[in-house]
Design a protein around this motif. Sequence first.
Motif, PDB file in Angstrom:
ATOM      1  N   ARG A 568       0.834  -1.208   0.000  1.00  0.00           N
ATOM      2  CA  ARG A 568       0.000   0.000   0.000  1.00  0.00           C
ATOM      3  C   ARG A 568       0.869   1.257   0.000  1.00  0.00           C
ATOM      4  O   ARG A 568       0.686   2.169   0.810  1.00  0.00           O
ATOM      5  CB  ARG A 568      -0.964  -0.004   1.189  1.00  0.00           C
ATOM      6  N   TYR A 722       4.025   6.643   0.986  1.00  0.00           N
ATOM      7  CA  TYR A 722       3.013   7.511   0.375  1.00  0.00           C
ATOM      8  C   TYR A 722       2.026   6.706  -0.467  1.00  0.00           C
ATOM      9  O   TYR A 722       2.400   5.881  -1.311  1.00  0.00           O
ATOM     10  CB  TYR A 722       3.710   8.557  -0.500  1.00  0.00           C
ATOM     11  N   PRO A 724      -1.591   7.870  -2.549  1.00  0.00           N
ATOM     12  CA  PRO A 724      -2.567   8.927  -2.827  1.00  0.00           C
ATOM     13  C   PRO A 724      -3.950   8.575  -2.259  1.00  0.00           C
ATOM     14  O   PRO A 724      -4.327   7.404  -2.183  1.00  0.00           O
ATOM     15  CB  PRO A 724      -2.601   8.976  -4.361  1.00  0.00           C
ATOM     16  N   GLN A 725      -4.677   9.614  -1.903  1.00  0.00           N
ATOM     17  CA  GLN A 725      -5.994   9.414  -1.293  1.00  0.00           C
ATOM     18  C   GLN A 725      -6.916   8.583  -2.188  1.00  0.00           C
ATOM     19  O   GLN A 725      -7.654   7.722  -1.720  1.00  0.00           O
ATOM     20  CB  GLN A 725      -6.631  10.786  -1.017  1.00  0.00           C
ATOM     21  N   TRP A 726      -6.827   8.810  -3.498  1.00  0.00           N
ATOM     22  CA  TRP A 726      -7.751   8.132  -4.407  1.00  0.00           C
ATOM     23  C   TRP A 726      -7.440   6.644  -4.568  1.00  0.00           C
ATOM     24  O   TRP A 726      -8.234   5.893  -5.137  1.00  0.00           O
ATOM     25  CB  TRP A 726      -7.757   8.814  -5.769  1.00  0.00           C
ATOM     26  N   ASN A 728      -6.871   4.749  -1.866  1.00  0.00           N
ATOM     27  CA  ASN A 728      -7.217   4.101  -0.599  1.00  0.00           C
ATOM     28  C   ASN A 728      -8.266   3.008  -0.751  1.00  0.00           C
ATOM     29  O   ASN A 728      -8.440   2.174   0.134  1.00  0.00           O
ATOM     30  CB  ASN A 728      -7.712   5.135   0.420  1.00  0.00           C
ATOM     31  N   ARG A 729      -8.998   3.032  -1.870  1.00  0.00           N
ATOM     32  CA  ARG A 729     -10.033   2.021  -2.077  1.00  0.00           C
ATOM     33  C   ARG A 729      -9.465   0.678  -2.519  1.00  0.00           C
ATOM     34  O   ARG A 729     -10.196  -0.303  -2.594  1.00  0.00           O
ATOM     35  CB  ARG A 729     -11.029   2.510  -3.132  1.00  0.00           C
ATOM     36  N   ARG A 758       0.704   7.975   9.561  1.00  0.00           N
ATOM     37  CA  ARG A 758       0.129   6.633   9.572  1.00  0.00           C
ATOM     38  C   ARG A 758       0.843   5.793   8.520  1.00  0.00           C
ATOM     39  O   ARG A 758       0.901   6.150   7.363  1.00  0.00           O
ATOM     40  CB  ARG A 758      -1.372   6.680   9.259  1.00  0.00           C
TER      41      ARG A 758
END
Length: 759
Positions: A568, A722, A724-726, A728-729, A758
């Motif tokens: 991840r 790192y 990216p937020q997008w 996270n799925r 985190r």
Amino acid sequence: MGNGEIRVRGIAARAGGWSARHRWAAVGVWVLFVVLTMGIGSAVGQVDIKGSDALKGETSTAAHIIQDAGIEEPAGETVLIQAKGDGVKATDAAFRAAVGDVMKAVEGTGRVTAVTSPYDSDTISKDGRSALVQFDMRGDAESAGERVEPVLKAVEGVQGDHEQLRIEEIGTASIGKTFDDAFGDDFQQAEYSAVPVALGILLIAFGAVVAALLPVALALTAIMATVGLMAIVSHWMPMGDVANSVMLLVGLAVGVDYCLFYLRREREERAAGRDAQTALRVAAATSGRAIIVSGVTVCVAMAGMLFTGLADFQAMGLASLMVVAVAMVGSVTVLPALLSLLGERVEKGRIPFLHPDKRRRKDGSGNGASEGSRFWTGVLRVVLAKPAVSLVVAAGVLLAIAAPALGMKTQNFTLDQEFGDSLPIVQTYNRVNDAFPGGTGPAEVVVKAKDIGADDVQSAIADFREQAVSSGASRGPVEVEVHDAQNLAFVYVPLVGGSDLDKAGASLAKLRDEVRPATLGQVDGVQAPITGEVAGSKDFNDQLGGAVVPVFVFVVIFAFLLMLLSFRSLTIAVTSIVLNLLSVGAAYGILVGVFQHGWGASLVGAEGVGAIITWLPLFLFVILFGLSMDYHVFVVSRIREARLKGRTTKDAIRHGVVTTAGVVTSAAVIMVAVFAIFGTLSMQSMKQMGVGLAAAVLIDATIIRGVLLPAVMALLGERNWYLPQWLNRLPDLTHDEPDGALSPAPVPHEGRAGETVRV
């Protein structure tokens, strides 16, 4: 950390836990699996790749036309009769007597047919000193090499009666026998040497006989099971000798590696004071998970060979994929069961001066570390102190090593390139080519028509024969063999260039692109694919060249996705791919330097090769990209584990590299030693494969994992994690870490007070 109950999650952890609790059942299922697969495989037998399916392009088209017509082309053989001096000519009585003796001797074996005198076929050299007696082997051409021995003995007998002449046999069957004998002897030598070498290194690594035997036993049982699976699968996708040998090579490498990773972690946890049950659980949750990630990545890389469209490559890819999958499953199932059963007995047969208890020291964290870690501790101290300088120097060295690869020349090897002057048949091959340029492997035009006897078809064949010579593609004679019942004709065209594949390839191009369209191509309904040795090499190269991009894209994209899902981290995924490509590039550079330019070639007996065998670059890319992930996943997993425990990034890097140094070094030494065995074999293609693999693994385990990886991660700092937020799925396939033992914790960001990260 105590020995309290530790809950774990993930496939590897659950599999290891179940196996440890049901150890006899796990061992029994594994033994049953191995026995059943071997038994079923032995019962159904292995289907080997047919010659008509081995290649694509015109070579395959011609083979299928011949096969569909029910014509079995025999294996052609030739006996060279040549004067040793200038005194004897083909017209002399002594020479004619030798020709007669050769014809009588080979006919007397009962193994040949269509024996033709050079005086009838006009196969006498221009200087009159050489002549060829030609004949065909009876029976199936593909197995003719197994039946040619009596004919070779008969020719040797005639040689003894004519000392003033040189009498030697060469042809499809005799070359095939030579190749099979050399290939078989080479791989037998490698197979017999590999296991003792691996066992010896494991004895040094573990210092105990039982512990050293476990990885070898797991690898061998995985190979045995895969042999049975290959036989079963071959009824859908045929296999071959090359696939068997590559499977054994890969199976031994990954089987030993995976067991080594698992066993070393279990021993480390017990040395740290954990009880046997807890040590097994931690090993399952950490090393077990790394094995699964690595194994799946290797399987994906091997699957890339399925995209080549070449039967041998597809067989190699599928066989390698299966043995890696079997070794991976065995490592996370039967290995925990065996460790649970053995308990302290895994230390049986201790070798006092080699056992880790005698070599262990304590590092700063209080964890046991072997003396071998002192070297990497010193290296890491320098790398982490100046990561930018270390990165530039290490990357510069690898790029310099890789630079010669930009001028890589690939080609299929001729007999003299493959074996040098080490075999008598190579000298015969060269003599025949000198006396009869282009005569040993003529191009074969397979003409198929609705009516092969029609005037327009016969006229086109006659025009083709004439233009083949007038165009400069052949010096003749161009021979025609007609099969009226099947409406087929075979046109045999000796190519200008002979054993020089570049010149012969240019002659082939004239036939295909100029002569054929102007003659046979003018008749409707006529097929005329051109096959033969040179054509087969050309079609193979074209097919392989077209497969490079699809294979490269498939392997890189899927490896990237696996790293992304497993850690991840977009950063880890990108750096993994870049470092692996750099490792492969360096291996290419060493290959080109040694085998193409001859730098240090005498050390491995490779003088005069001048090129890289065509199939090797793609093969090495797939194999190395897969195998290098073993070390990468193992080291990065340990770094991430330390980071999750609350260490700073630099401290986690130091801990991860130093604590894995022993197992990575042991695994790398085994791989390098096994691969290096292939560098000592007689066939140049095997030498190239062995040197390329050994060099890449050595570079990967030292410069890449010991310098570049820590330097890059130290420079990136918290950006290593790192995502990216997008993204996270994406599915969470990170660690199988035990709760409370390896759980993530907020860690202050270095240099930015109060901010937590985190991981």
